[in-house]
Design a protein around this motif. Sequence first.
Motif, PDB file in Angstrom:
ATOM      1  N   ALA A 112      61.426 -63.981  43.689  1.00  0.00           N
ATOM      2  CA  ALA A 112      62.114 -65.338  43.418  1.00  0.00           C
ATOM      3  C   ALA A 112      61.883 -66.050  42.070  1.00  0.00           C
ATOM      4  O   ALA A 112      60.698 -65.702  41.785  1.00  0.00           O
ATOM      5  CB  ALA A 112      61.857 -66.134  44.626  1.00  0.00           C
ATOM      6  N   CYS A 116      62.274 -54.481  50.002  1.00  0.00           N
ATOM      7  CA  CYS A 116      62.892 -54.209  48.507  1.00  0.00           C
ATOM      8  C   CYS A 116      62.686 -52.941  48.087  1.00  0.00           C
ATOM      9  O   CYS A 116      63.434 -52.456  47.159  1.00  0.00           O
ATOM     10  CB  CYS A 116      62.766 -55.276  47.785  1.00  0.00           C
ATOM     11  N   GLN A 154      70.108 -54.054  51.006  1.00  0.00           N
ATOM     12  CA  GLN A 154      70.810 -55.388  50.758  1.00  0.00           C
ATOM     13  C   GLN A 154      72.309 -55.040  50.419  1.00  0.00           C
ATOM     14  O   GLN A 154      73.133 -55.415  51.267  1.00  0.00           O
ATOM     15  CB  GLN A 154      70.490 -56.155  49.418  1.00  0.00           C
ATOM     16  N   GLU A 181      63.561 -57.573  44.797  1.00  0.00           N
ATOM     17  CA  GLU A 181      64.137 -59.095  44.924  1.00  0.00           C
ATOM     18  C   GLU A 181      62.918 -60.047  44.805  1.00  0.00           C
ATOM     19  O   GLU A 181      61.892 -59.738  45.716  1.00  0.00           O
ATOM     20  CB  GLU A 181      64.679 -59.243  46.309  1.00  0.00           C
ATOM     21  N   MET A 214      64.117 -62.209  53.609  1.00  0.00           N
ATOM     22  CA  MET A 214      64.349 -63.183  52.481  1.00  0.00           C
ATOM     23  C   MET A 214      64.424 -64.692  52.865  1.00  0.00           C
ATOM     24  O   MET A 214      63.865 -65.448  52.107  1.00  0.00           O
ATOM     25  CB  MET A 214      65.929 -62.611  52.051  1.00  0.00           C
ATOM     26  N   LEU A 236      58.828 -59.526  51.958  1.00  0.00           N
ATOM     27  CA  LEU A 236      60.087 -59.385  51.174  1.00  0.00           C
ATOM     28  C   LEU A 236      59.985 -58.034  50.124  1.00  0.00           C
ATOM     29  O   LEU A 236      61.059 -57.234  50.250  1.00  0.00           O
ATOM     30  CB  LEU A 236      60.351 -60.493  50.411  1.00  0.00           C
TER      31      LEU A 236
END
Length: 300
Positions: free
Chosen positions: A4, A179, A248, A2, A160, A175
């Motif tokens: 951004a 992940c 997730q 993940e 997140m 983050l």
Amino acid sequence: MEVATMNDSHTDSGIRERLLAGFPATERRIDLAGVPTAVLEGGDGPPIVLLHGPGEFAATWMRVMPALMATHRVVAPDLPGHGASEAGEGPLKADRVLAWLGELIERTCASRPVVAGHLLGGAIAARFACDHGDRLARLVLVDTYGLGRFRPAPRFALAMARFLVRPTPRAQDQLMGACMTDLGRLREQLGDSMKLLEAYALDRARAPGQKPVLRSLMPEFAMTPIPEADLARITVPTSLICGRHDLQVRLKVAEAASARYGWPLHVIENAADDPAFEQPEAFLEALRTEIGRPLLPRAA
């Protein structure tokens, strides 16, 4: 994984160009359903479309694309509002994103493609297949949203939230650590390419339009499960790939979908939510197993 995103002309500073320098694919821009879209393409053979996750971009498939291009025509777009793709005019509602995918297939694939979608990309692909399975050869869902209620582990949810509020290098480390099973090992393996990927991800995260895009897409495709009746309408051969340690989309979600719909499930060991990035060899083995299955006759 993940990371951004969001396209914005006032940022980037050439990071994307350095990230893609020497990558064995060509990049072009196509207008799809009113969305100016960046697409990486390469290879010859039957088409396969790769759809990335939220806050990512096509280059996050970098560890599997070269091998796939040896046998397939690979098409990997930046999703609307991600990477170098723009959001276009108006909100990114589900019907518009599904129209975008339909036009992508029409414009880039000479025959029905295999579509492999990761997280958000998987939810988009699954919703498309509910009504347009006749346009696909196969569907491969990788740690996909929408197959059950979105209930991430607290560790991921907290990391997140912190990153979205303030995308700093430290928040990004936290983050990405949530992940992946071994972020340090990946950084050692990939060296400068990993540094560039992280730098581009952080740059996209800081672009002004990022939050509106995620606010549009996540409720549409992640927060609300796809109705079971809709998933049951998928007639195209479908399979699941899931990282054992995904925080997730928990493995039990994929296991339940596999049992309910009869979809084969491949569990990738030593991987969290992005097995194609963490364990590319195991991911490719699973994907090739599914691609190699005989196609069933198309429904009348």
